[in-house]
Design a protein around this motif. Structure first.
Motif, PDB file in Angstrom:
ATOM      1  N   THR A 236      11.206 -13.045  84.901  1.00 31.16           N
ATOM      2  CA  THR A 236       9.933 -13.741  84.948  1.00 31.16           C
ATOM      3  C   THR A 236       8.803 -12.847  85.433  1.00 31.16           C
ATOM      4  O   THR A 236       9.016 -11.733  85.909  1.00 31.16           O
ATOM      5  CB  THR A 236      10.026 -14.949  85.900  1.00 31.16           C
ATOM      6  OG1 THR A 236      10.292 -14.462  87.225  1.00 31.16           O
ATOM      7  CG2 THR A 236      11.124 -15.921  85.466  1.00 31.16           C
TER       8      THR A 236
ATOM      9  N   ALA B 178       7.851 -16.615  81.497  1.00 31.49           N
ATOM     10  CA  ALA B 178       9.286 -16.381  81.329  1.00 31.49           C
ATOM     11  C   ALA B 178       9.482 -15.455  80.129  1.00 31.49           C
ATOM     12  O   ALA B 178       9.189 -15.831  78.993  1.00 31.49           O
ATOM     13  CB  ALA B 178      10.006 -17.703  81.114  1.00 31.49           C
TER      14      ALA B 178
ATOM     15  N   GLY C  63      16.121 -15.060  82.179  1.00 37.27           N
ATOM     16  CA  GLY C  63      15.894 -15.207  83.604  1.00 37.27           C
ATOM     17  C   GLY C  63      14.949 -14.187  84.212  1.00 37.27           C
ATOM     18  O   GLY C  63      14.813 -14.126  85.438  1.00 37.27           O
TER      19      GLY C  63
ATOM     20  N   TRP D 283      11.538 -22.806  87.549  1.00 38.61           N
ATOM     21  CA  TRP D 283      11.229 -21.601  86.783  1.00 38.61           C
ATOM     22  C   TRP D 283       9.734 -21.472  86.513  1.00 38.61           C
ATOM     23  O   TRP D 283       9.180 -20.369  86.516  1.00 38.61           O
ATOM     24  CB  TRP D 283      11.976 -21.608  85.454  1.00 38.61           C
ATOM     25  CG  TRP D 283      13.432 -21.278  85.547  1.00 38.61           C
ATOM     26  CD1 TRP D 283      14.488 -22.131  85.387  1.00 38.61           C
ATOM     27  CD2 TRP D 283      14.008 -19.993  85.828  1.00 38.61           C
ATOM     28  NE1 TRP D 283      15.680 -21.468  85.549  1.00 38.61           N
ATOM     29  CE2 TRP D 283      15.419 -20.153  85.809  1.00 38.61           C
ATOM     30  CE3 TRP D 283      13.485 -18.733  86.091  1.00 38.61           C
ATOM     31  CZ2 TRP D 283      16.296 -19.095  86.046  1.00 38.61           C
ATOM     32  CZ3 TRP D 283      14.361 -17.680  86.322  1.00 38.61           C
ATOM     33  CH2 TRP D 283      15.731 -17.854  86.302  1.00 38.61           C
TER      34      TRP D 283
END
Length: 504
Positions: A458, A452, A456, A446
């Protein structure tokens, strides 16, 4: 991203309106060799085209109104669209319970038989009768439902369908200009002169050999471009929807009847939610800020509560949305009976003048067919257009994999990016298809995708949306490019907004 064109840039075709019809026409025309400009005053799919029931369907209820041609055309398009966009369109099985006192069983069976055979169904499974006392779809319903019918249609991410048509148009050379409002149109020396205003209030001027008016609910109000529409009438009908926490654990959707003769759908939505809609209400006020009324929300809650064992109340609603459908005024006494067909009006002007094509009505399932017909009508006026209907077999961006291959694509995405959780794999794969690998790149965690923002989402995805999908605000990203607005907390939205304002 396509940059703003200089003043007085000359195009073969200017399409005004960035909904599904406008973007579909821009895609078709640019793919046939025209130099195309698309102008949209807001974001792509900001209006009606992102406020649908999210279905690619023939319109089972339209058979009652004897719209056999419309239903046949839509059913034929259903599998074509699934084939060219298998990431954002997928089959769905619908359960229609028989309700005593409403439409008789013989009528439902006849309608579904016609529905199965009218449009050339090939890959989708046929209708079958089911016993709701033993079927999974009967479990969340109130006791007393026994007979039901299970038939096929398809689900679509409507806003992304618009976006992907715009992206493919741009790939064929079209200039896509969002947040650019047309303020005046005049015919000058065989061309259209188009005056527009950019988001920063700067004035712009373009020239085009022809224009398409695909402004949806505003089709009769295009400044300076409506001379050929004298006497035409549109019926604006508001359709509202509500989203509630998931009402059932299976993957079937429902088609329900109501005592007032109307129908509504209840559909699995975004993994953890259920979508309920739609209403049909005549709309006679402005069309810029459309919202579901408290009365409509209560109506949908009551409708769902009539079928499900667990009541649905307005307090359960986590999101509601509404859109205005521009329907051809055919004199129907009820809004739900008004035709969902379309009409293309070609205003050729006087001798030597530039033509204007006006798009009246239509539904999302028929957009591709409408676009092909519109471009064909313009061919005598735009000799650079070559070839015929080409979009039925050309994948939309990210959709170049078999239409039955979505599960395999999701499995491969999970294998190549093992750090993605199951929900992210499902969301990203269904939104971007094969394009997901382009912006995920060589990331092995990630942290390699940048900031972030939550759930989820980004920096890498946000940059893709800005550079390749014309996103400009958090709303664009969270409610049209994705539906992560359902999950984002206010502080997460504020952080994303701040990141955008500060120039990433």
């Amino acid at each position: 991203m396509t940059q703003q064109s200089p003043p007085a840039a000359l195009y073969d075709l200017a399409v005004i309106g960035g909904g599904v019809n406008g973007c579909g026409i821009a895609r078709d025309a640019s793919g046939r060799g025209a130099k195309v400009l698309l102008l949209e005053r807001g974001d792509l799919a900001q209006g009606t085209s992102s406020a649908s029931t999210k279905l690619i369907h023939g319109g089972l209820r339209y058979l009652e109104h004897r719209e056999f041609g419309l239903v046949r055309e839509a059913l034929a398009e259903r599998e074509r669209l699934w084939r060219i966009a298998p990431h954002i369109i997928h089959p769905m099985r619908f359960v229609l319970p028989w309700t005593p006192g409403l439409r008789p069983r013989w009528l439902l069976r006849l309608g579904l038989f016609v529905y199965d055979h009218l449009g050339g169904r090939r890959a989708l499974p046929a209708t079958q009768g089911i016993d709701l006392r033993r079927h999974a779809a009967g479990v969340p319903l109130k006791p007393g439902f026994a007979t039901g019918y299970c038939y096929s249609d398809a689900w679509v991410d409507d806003a992304r369908l618009v976006l992907l048509n715009a992206r493919d148009a741009a790939a064929h050379g079209a200039s896509i200009q969002t947040r650019t409002q047309v303020v005046g149109l005049t015919r000058e020396e065989g061309l259209w002169a188009i005056d527009a205003r950019a988001a920063d209030r700067a004035g712009l001027r373009f020239h085009a050999r022809a224009i398409v008016n695909a402004t949806g609910p505003s089709v009769l109000a295009l400044p300076g471009g409506g001379e050929g529409l004298a006497g035409r009438k549109m019926r604006l009908v508001r359709g509202s929807h509500i989203v509630v926490p998931r009402l059932f654990d299976h993957d079937f959707a429902y088609f329900f009847q109501l005592p007032d003769g109307r129908i509504f759908f209840v559909i699995p939505y975004e993994r953890d939610f259920t979508l309920i809609g739609t209403t049909d209400q005549d709309h006679d006020s402005e069309t810029d800020s459309i919202a579901a009324s408290a009365k409509e929300i209560a109506y949908l809650c009551d409708a769902a509560s009539g079928y499900f064992a667990r009541p649905v109340t307005p307090d359960d609603v986590v999101w509601s949305y509404a859109g205005v459908r521009p329907l051809i005024d055919d004199g129907s006494d009820r809004p739900e009976a008004a035709t969902r067909g379309y009409r293309l009006e070609l205003d050729q002007g006087g001798k030597g003048e530039a033509p204007a094509l006006h798009v009246l009505g239509g539904k999302i399932t028929n957009y591709r067919h409408l676009a092909a017909e519109a471009v064909d009508m313009l061919k005598p006026h735009l000799p650079m257009l070559r070839g015929g209907d080409w979009t039925a077999d050309a994948p939309l961006p990210g959709g170049d994999f078999p239409m039955t291959g979505l599960s395999a694509l999701l499995d491969r995405l999970a294998q190549d990016y093992p750090f993605l959780d199951a929900a992210s794999v499902d969301r990203i794969g269904r939104a971007y298809g094969a394009d997901a690998w382009t912006w995920l790149g060589t990331a092995r965690g990630w942290s390699e995708l940048g900031v972030a923002f939550g759930v989820g989402f980004t920096q890498a995805e946000a940059i893709w949306q800005i550079e390749r999908e014309w996103a400009r605000t958090a709303e664009d990203m969270l409610w049209r490019r994705t539906k992560l607005g359902l999950r984002f907390a206010p502080d997460q939205v504020a952080r994303l907004d701040r990141w955008i304002r500060e120039g990433q």
